[in-house]
Design a protein around this motif. Structure first.
Motif, PDB file in Angstrom:
ATOM      1  N   LYS A 181     -16.925  19.860 -72.711  1.00 24.13           N
ATOM      2  CA  LYS A 181     -15.582  20.345 -72.368  1.00 24.13           C
ATOM      3  C   LYS A 181     -15.257  20.072 -70.899  1.00 24.13           C
ATOM      4  CE  LYS A 181     -14.027  22.119 -76.218  1.00 24.13           C
ATOM      5  NZ  LYS A 181     -12.776  21.638 -76.832  1.00 24.13           N
ATOM      6  N   ALA A 182     -16.254  20.338 -70.028  1.00 27.85           N
ATOM      7  CA  ALA A 182     -16.036  20.087 -68.607  1.00 27.85           C
ATOM      8  C   ALA A 182     -15.869  18.594 -68.336  1.00 27.85           C
ATOM      9  CB  ALA A 182     -17.199  20.649 -67.803  1.00 27.85           C
ATOM     10  N   LYS A 183     -16.605  17.785 -69.054  1.00 31.21           N
ATOM     11  CA  LYS A 183     -16.507  16.334 -68.898  1.00 31.21           C
ATOM     12  C   LYS A 183     -15.116  15.850 -69.287  1.00 31.21           C
ATOM     13  CE  LYS A 183     -19.244  12.222 -70.032  1.00 31.21           C
ATOM     14  NZ  LYS A 183     -20.379  11.717 -70.873  1.00 31.21           N
ATOM     15  N   VAL A 204      -7.981  26.128 -67.581  1.00 31.34           N
ATOM     16  CA  VAL A 204      -7.952  25.108 -66.520  1.00 31.34           C
ATOM     17  C   VAL A 204      -6.773  24.172 -66.727  1.00 31.34           C
ATOM     18  CG1 VAL A 204      -9.180  23.141 -65.540  1.00 31.34           C
ATOM     19  CG2 VAL A 204     -10.432  25.232 -66.067  1.00 31.34           C
ATOM     20  N   ILE A 205      -6.517  23.796 -67.978  1.00 33.37           N
ATOM     21  CA  ILE A 205      -5.384  22.905 -68.259  1.00 33.37           C
ATOM     22  C   ILE A 205      -4.064  23.598 -67.920  1.00 33.37           C
ATOM     23  CG2 ILE A 205      -4.126  21.736 -70.105  1.00 33.37           C
ATOM     24  CD1 ILE A 205      -6.794  21.141 -71.432  1.00 33.37           C
ATOM     25  N   GLU A 206      -3.960  24.895 -68.292  1.00 33.30           N
ATOM     26  CA  GLU A 206      -2.716  25.622 -68.040  1.00 33.30           C
ATOM     27  C   GLU A 206      -2.438  25.760 -66.548  1.00 33.30           C
ATOM     28  OE1 GLU A 206      -2.916  29.358 -69.987  1.00 33.30           O
ATOM     29  OE2 GLU A 206      -2.963  28.494 -72.013  1.00 33.30           O
ATOM     30  N   LYS A 207      -3.497  26.079 -65.782  1.00 36.24           N
ATOM     31  CA  LYS A 207      -3.315  26.306 -64.345  1.00 36.24           C
ATOM     32  C   LYS A 207      -2.948  25.020 -63.607  1.00 36.24           C
ATOM     33  CE  LYS A 207      -6.525  30.212 -64.027  1.00 36.24           C
ATOM     34  NZ  LYS A 207      -7.842  30.670 -63.500  1.00 36.24           N
ATOM     35  N   ARG A 242     -11.716  29.004 -74.048  1.00 40.16           N
ATOM     36  CA  ARG A 242     -10.726  29.671 -73.196  1.00 40.16           C
ATOM     37  C   ARG A 242     -10.764  29.098 -71.779  1.00 40.16           C
ATOM     38  NH1 ARG A 242     -11.760  34.401 -76.522  1.00 40.16           N
ATOM     39  NH2 ARG A 242     -13.620  34.915 -75.304  1.00 40.16           N
ATOM     40  N   PHE A 243     -11.980  28.818 -71.297  1.00 37.66           N
ATOM     41  CA  PHE A 243     -12.130  28.186 -69.982  1.00 37.66           C
ATOM     42  C   PHE A 243     -11.420  26.830 -69.957  1.00 37.66           C
ATOM     43  CE2 PHE A 243     -14.927  24.681 -68.422  1.00 37.66           C
ATOM     44  CZ  PHE A 243     -14.624  24.745 -67.073  1.00 37.66           C
ATOM     45  N   ASP A 282     -14.277  29.089 -62.168  1.00 38.09           N
ATOM     46  CA  ASP A 282     -14.403  29.948 -63.350  1.00 38.09           C
ATOM     47  C   ASP A 282     -15.827  30.483 -63.455  1.00 38.09           C
ATOM     48  OD1 ASP A 282     -14.721  30.569 -66.370  1.00 38.09           O
ATOM     49  OD2 ASP A 282     -12.555  30.217 -66.122  1.00 38.09           O
ATOM     50  N   GLY A 283     -15.976  31.685 -63.970  1.00 36.84           N
ATOM     51  CA  GLY A 283     -17.290  32.316 -64.089  1.00 36.84           C
ATOM     52  C   GLY A 283     -18.074  31.895 -65.309  1.00 36.84           C
ATOM     53  N   ILE A 284     -17.573  30.898 -66.062  1.00 32.13           N
ATOM     54  CA  ILE A 284     -18.244  30.503 -67.297  1.00 32.13           C
ATOM     55  C   ILE A 284     -19.644  29.951 -67.041  1.00 32.13           C
ATOM     56  CG2 ILE A 284     -17.282  28.169 -67.276  1.00 32.13           C
ATOM     57  CD1 ILE A 284     -17.907  30.414 -70.375  1.00 32.13           C
ATOM     58  N   TRP A 285     -19.858  29.326 -65.886  1.00 29.59           N
ATOM     59  CA  TRP A 285     -21.164  28.721 -65.594  1.00 29.59           C
ATOM     60  C   TRP A 285     -22.244  29.798 -65.504  1.00 29.59           C
ATOM     61  CZ3 TRP A 285     -20.701  23.544 -65.852  1.00 29.59           C
ATOM     62  CH2 TRP A 285     -19.422  23.009 -65.671  1.00 29.59           C
ATOM     63  N   ASP A 286     -21.955  30.846 -64.760  1.00 23.95           N
ATOM     64  CA  ASP A 286     -22.930  31.941 -64.647  1.00 23.95           C
ATOM     65  C   ASP A 286     -23.085  32.682 -65.968  1.00 23.95           C
ATOM     66  OD1 ASP A 286     -23.453  31.417 -61.981  1.00 23.95           O
ATOM     67  OD2 ASP A 286     -21.844  32.742 -61.266  1.00 23.95           O
ATOM     68  N   LYS A 287     -22.010  32.746 -66.731  1.00 26.32           N
ATOM     69  CA  LYS A 287     -22.070  33.446 -68.016  1.00 26.32           C
ATOM     70  C   LYS A 287     -22.991  32.716 -68.990  1.00 26.32           C
ATOM     71  CE  LYS A 287     -19.153  35.892 -71.300  1.00 26.32           C
ATOM     72  NZ  LYS A 287     -17.772  36.283 -71.653  1.00 26.32           N
ATOM     73  N   VAL A 288     -22.924  31.381 -68.991  1.00 22.75           N
ATOM     74  CA  VAL A 288     -23.809  30.601 -69.859  1.00 22.75           C
ATOM     75  C   VAL A 288     -25.259  30.716 -69.389  1.00 22.75           C
ATOM     76  CG1 VAL A 288     -24.371  28.257 -70.623  1.00 22.75           C
ATOM     77  CG2 VAL A 288     -22.002  29.030 -70.619  1.00 22.75           C
TER      78      VAL A 288
END
Length: 603
Positions: A546-548, A598-601, A593-594, A563-569
């Motif tokens: 997804k990040a790629k 990112v796309i929306e922002k 959601r992440f 985004d805090g997704i990295w620490d969450k994973v």
């Protein structure tokens, strides 16, 4: 060599036993003058105190004997008496939940006689000959018994059913049997008529020479992994049941603790832990920890399926050399019952040092770093006794060997490590930098390897998921790319890297901390089932893809990292219990959601 086998406690020598007179003593090496009539590898009793020794050399002028006890106080002129048999171990119920020295003398019984230290010439039975075992006879009169046939069942511990077998060198027809009941290990259970017409009494007890492998019917190729619950081992560098692995590392890198984790959590039925030349406080820690641990498979104490052989650094050096073979023979005995046995040898470097010291006493020509020229052949003869096999009685069992190596200064180019690499197919190299950074297990993924991966791939595909091996290879690829990029980062910094390479560094950090690093003191993270290991890889690689995609859309890595997704994973290993795999679905939704946010922002 006669068929009669005698084990390590002292027995009166047979009538007419040969003897020799000591004329030379050099540490653990004793020589008798002339041709004494001893046999090669015969067990002998040395001096007035009847110290246990083994004949390791014969000439017409002298017999050379390796003594397994301290030789201080022995003087020329004392007698060496032969036993007529090789050095052997006693095989019967009572081995498990016990701790022995290098020649199978129980330390608990020695402690009753000699308190904290083993005195010379101590005479104790290897196993309890007075204890009554509840025995169920499995044969009847007239049955034909072949090599290794099971004649009785004994519940040795709540976890392990001991299968009493006919010795591998016997076969015949049952002429008498006893009724089910309570018997000692030396009571006759079955009488058989051998092929030559003679009668043989069979009890629970066998004796077997420690240097001779127990025979098998057939060897199988590697096909099933030894599941350890340690992610870096099970996923990246798996060991097969019946396989061989080396765990090399300098002081403080975690060799012993890695073996402890495998001993505690692996799916082997039985653990044989050999403390060969290690510090006494480490063996004390093993004893204390193992006695307190509960076996996750059975709910019983872990010691119910464990046997310890302790030959610590302050014990006689010659017995250290014998301790590995003693442990191997115990493992092969339980393998013959159809069990999967794992041997933890800690450490083979101390064993090699014992070889070096004895070789020096024998005035042999030294090879590299003073080790004897036969170091490689001795290592190969040790590791080749591992394997997944079909036993003589038709059952299938395995012996897996995991040997720690302690190279001085962490130098993997020294002879023991290099020769060990020739004979093992799994190499778990420990790294001091990882250990000092508190990254455990401190197994360096760039220097470690497993040659079992291709052979085990069908098992992973069938039992875990068809994508498992592909996911594993992707993790290894990303870690390799990170190592290459870090060389550039050290020179010019990370800011000049393009965003796709920055992403590789970020996802590799997630892999290192969230997947490879493991907490032995966390109830869920100390041992992780294969299903969770796969799902952890799945979510990490899902985040990467997804990040790629966002990077390819032109999103900078700096925004993605906000985004805090990295620490969450990374925290998945703690936040998702091992028995709740459904929670991973929610984490995938968090990644989605992440991606959308990112796309929306940045629309």
């Amino acid at each position: 060599m006669t068929n009669k086998l005698i084990h390590s406690e002292y027995k009166e020598p047979p009538e007419g036993a040969v003897s020799g007179i000591i004329f030379s003593i050099n540490g653990p090496i004793v020589k008798t003058e002339g041709n004494s009539g001893f046999l090669m590898h015969e067990m002998v009793y040395v001096g007035n105190e009847k110290l246990i020794g083994e004949v390791i050399g014969l000439t017409s002028q002298a017999s050379i004997i390796e003594v397994y006890e301290e030789t201080g106080g022995i003087k020329p002129g004392e007698l060496v008496t032969g036993s007529g048999s090789p050095v052997s171990v006693t095989l019967a119920p009572g081995i498990l939940n016990n701790i022995f020295d290098g020649i199978e003398r129980p330390l608990s019984e020695i402690a009753k006689k000699d308190n904290a230290y083993i005195s010379r010439g101590v005479n104790v039975e290897s196993l309890d000959t007075k204890k009554l075992w509840d025995t169920h006879i499995t044969v009847k009169k007239g049955d034909r018994l072949y090599h290794g046939s099971v004649i009785a069942h004994v519940q040795e511990t709540p976890a392990i059913l001991h299968k009493v077998m006919i010795p591998p060198d016997k076969e015949g027809t049952v002429s008498e049997v006893v009724n089910d009941g309570k018997y000692t290990i030396n009571d006759t259970l079955v009488k058989i008529i051998l092929n030559d017409g003679s009668t043989e009494n069979l009890s629970m007890t066998q004796h077997w020479p420690i240097r001779i492998p127990r025979p098998v019917l057939k060897r199988f190729p590697a096909s099933v992994p030894l599941i350890t619950g340690q992610r870096i081992l099970d996923t990246l560098f798996p060991l097969a049941k019946g396989g061989t692995a080396a765990v090399p590392g300098g002081f403080g890198t975690g060799k012993t603790m890695t073996q402890h984790q495998i001993a505690k959590w692996s799916d082997a039925d039985i653990i044989i832990y050999i403390g060969c030349g290690e510090r006494g406080n480490e063996m004390t820690q093993v004893l204390e920890e193992f006695s307190e641990l509960t076996d996750p498979k059975t709910g019983n104490p872990l010691m119910d399926r464990t046997s310890l052989i302790a030959n610590t650094s302050n014990m006689p050096v010659a017995a250290r050399e014998a301790s590995l073979y003693s442990g191997l023979t115990l493992a092969e005995y339980y393998r013959d019952m159809g069990y999967d046995v794992a041997i933890m040898a800690d450490s083979t470097s101390r064993w090699a040092e014992a070889l070096r010291e004895i070789s020096g006493r024998l005035e042999e020509m030294p090879a590299e770093e003073g080790f004897p020229a036969y170091l490689a052949s001795r290592l190969s003869s040790f590791y080749e006794r591992a394997g997944m096999v079909q036993n003589l009685n038709g059952t299938e069992g395995s012996v897996s060997i995991i040997g720690a190596v302690s190279p001085q200064g962490g130098d993997f180019s020294e002879p023991v490590t290099q020769n060990t690499k020739r004979f093992v197919r799994c190499f778990w190299g420990l790294d001091k930098n990882l250990a000092y950074a508190r990254h455990f297990p401190a197994i360096q993924w760039l220097t470690s390897y497993s040659e079992y991966l291709n052979e085990l791939a069908p098992w992973y595909t069938e039992m875990v998921d068809k994508k498992f091996v592909d996911y594993r290879n992707q993790l290894v690829y990303l870690l390799g790319r990170e190592a290459s990029l870090m060389e550039i980062v050290k020179l010019i910094g990370a800011d000049v890297l393009p965003d796709d390479q920055k992403l590789v560094l970020e996802i590799s950090k997630v892999i290192r901390i969230g997947f490879l690093q493991q907490n032995a003191f966390h109830k869920d993270d100390t041992c992780v089932p294969m299903s969770k290991q796969f799902k952890m890889m799945d979510i990490i690689l899902y985040l990467y893809q997804k990040a790629k995609s966002l990077i390819h859309m032109g999103m900078p890595m700096s925004i993605l990292k906000e985004d805090g997704i990295w620490d969450k994973v990374i925290s998945i290993k703690y936040d998702i219990p091992n028995d709740k795999p459904d929670m991973f679905d929610e984490y995938k939704k968090d990644v989605d959601r992440f991606y959308e946010s990112v796309i929306e922002k940045n629309a």
